[in-house]
Design a protein around this motif. Structure first.
Motif, PDB file in Angstrom:
ATOM      1  N   PHE A  24       0.853  -1.129  -0.043  1.00  0.00           N
ATOM      2  CA  PHE A  24      -0.096  -0.192   0.029  1.00  0.00           C
ATOM      3  C   PHE A  24       0.648   1.239  -0.122  1.00  0.00           C
ATOM      4  O   PHE A  24       1.842   1.381   0.888  1.00  0.00           O
ATOM      5  CB  PHE A  24      -1.029   0.135   1.428  1.00  0.00           C
ATOM      6  N   GLN A  25       0.713   2.322  -0.890  1.00  0.00           N
ATOM      7  CA  GLN A  25       1.371   3.442  -1.018  1.00  0.00           C
ATOM      8  C   GLN A  25       0.827   4.435  -0.226  1.00  0.00           C
ATOM      9  O   GLN A  25      -0.572   4.493  -0.267  1.00  0.00           O
ATOM     10  CB  GLN A  25       1.554   3.764  -2.408  1.00  0.00           C
ATOM     11  N   ILE A  26       1.450   5.244   0.890  1.00  0.00           N
ATOM     12  CA  ILE A  26       1.078   6.024   1.742  1.00  0.00           C
ATOM     13  C   ILE A  26       1.247   7.366   1.454  1.00  0.00           C
ATOM     14  O   ILE A  26       2.378   7.618   0.793  1.00  0.00           O
ATOM     15  CB  ILE A  26       1.512   5.366   2.997  1.00  0.00           C
ATOM     16  N   THR A  64      -2.634   3.557   8.519  1.00  0.00           N
ATOM     17  CA  THR A  64      -2.387   4.816   8.103  1.00  0.00           C
ATOM     18  C   THR A  64      -3.213   6.015   8.591  1.00  0.00           C
ATOM     19  O   THR A  64      -2.579   7.149   8.917  1.00  0.00           O
ATOM     20  CB  THR A  64      -2.596   5.010   6.453  1.00  0.00           C
ATOM     21  N   SER A  65      -4.403   5.671   9.208  1.00  0.00           N
ATOM     22  CA  SER A  65      -5.164   6.581   9.874  1.00  0.00           C
ATOM     23  C   SER A  65      -4.417   7.248  11.074  1.00  0.00           C
ATOM     24  O   SER A  65      -4.471   8.280  11.595  1.00  0.00           O
ATOM     25  CB  SER A  65      -6.683   6.277  10.281  1.00  0.00           C
ATOM     26  N   LYS A  67      -1.391   7.268  11.901  1.00  0.00           N
ATOM     27  CA  LYS A  67      -0.139   7.976  11.219  1.00  0.00           C
ATOM     28  C   LYS A  67      -0.628   9.232  11.012  1.00  0.00           C
ATOM     29  O   LYS A  67       0.317  10.281  10.788  1.00  0.00           O
ATOM     30  CB  LYS A  67       0.574   7.268  10.223  1.00  0.00           C
ATOM     31  N   GLY A  68      -2.035   9.537  10.615  1.00  0.00           N
ATOM     32  CA  GLY A  68      -2.406  10.754  10.126  1.00  0.00           C
ATOM     33  C   GLY A  68      -1.899  11.129   8.605  1.00  0.00           C
ATOM     34  O   GLY A  68      -2.056  11.849   8.146  1.00  0.00           O
ATOM     35  N   ALA A  69      -1.951   9.705   8.174  1.00  0.00           N
ATOM     36  CA  ALA A  69      -1.544   9.552   6.683  1.00  0.00           C
ATOM     37  C   ALA A  69      -2.746   8.986   5.999  1.00  0.00           C
ATOM     38  O   ALA A  69      -3.888   8.617   6.628  1.00  0.00           O
ATOM     39  CB  ALA A  69      -0.438   9.086   6.253  1.00  0.00           C
ATOM     40  N   ARG A  70      -2.888   8.800   4.583  1.00  0.00           N
ATOM     41  CA  ARG A  70      -3.939   7.914   3.714  1.00  0.00           C
ATOM     42  C   ARG A  70      -3.112   7.090   2.676  1.00  0.00           C
ATOM     43  O   ARG A  70      -2.025   7.383   2.309  1.00  0.00           O
ATOM     44  CB  ARG A  70      -4.884   9.031   3.099  1.00  0.00           C
ATOM     45  N   ILE A  71      -3.888   6.208   2.114  1.00  0.00           N
ATOM     46  CA  ILE A  71      -3.529   5.391   1.194  1.00  0.00           C
ATOM     47  C   ILE A  71      -3.490   5.923  -0.192  1.00  0.00           C
ATOM     48  O   ILE A  71      -4.949   6.424  -0.458  1.00  0.00           O
ATOM     49  CB  ILE A  71      -4.301   4.138   1.530  1.00  0.00           C
TER      50      ILE A  71
END
Length: 79
Positions: A24-26, A64-65, A67-71
């Motif tokens: 999964f690319q983040i 990812t959530s 980490k405060g990121a998204r896919i």
């Protein structure tokens, strides 16, 4: 083995058909490995504890959530 990065919108159909993601690319320019990577069980267990491996899109989304990121995309093994 060759892989290709697919935009998240385009990956939905492949996931729905049961195709397993390689990674999964983040959005923070990192990746979380997925079940198609086929690394050994011990290694996957270790990186899963670090939040760098997910068995499913849902699990990767949770990681990812947190980490405060998204896919942003999904890597698949080329057909």
């Amino acid at each position: 083995m060759m892989t290709s990065l697919v935009d998240i919108e385009d990956a939905e159909e492949r996931l729905a058909s049961g195709e397993q993601p390689y990674a999964f690319q983040i959005s923070d320019n990192t990746t979380i490995l997925g079940p198609a990577c086929r690394f050994g069980a011990d290694y996957l267990r270790n990186i899963r504890e670090e939040g760098r491996y997910a068995e499913s899109f849902e699990e990767a989304s949770q990681i990812t959530s947190a980490k405060g990121a998204r896919i942003t995309g999904i890597w698949f093994v080329k057909r």
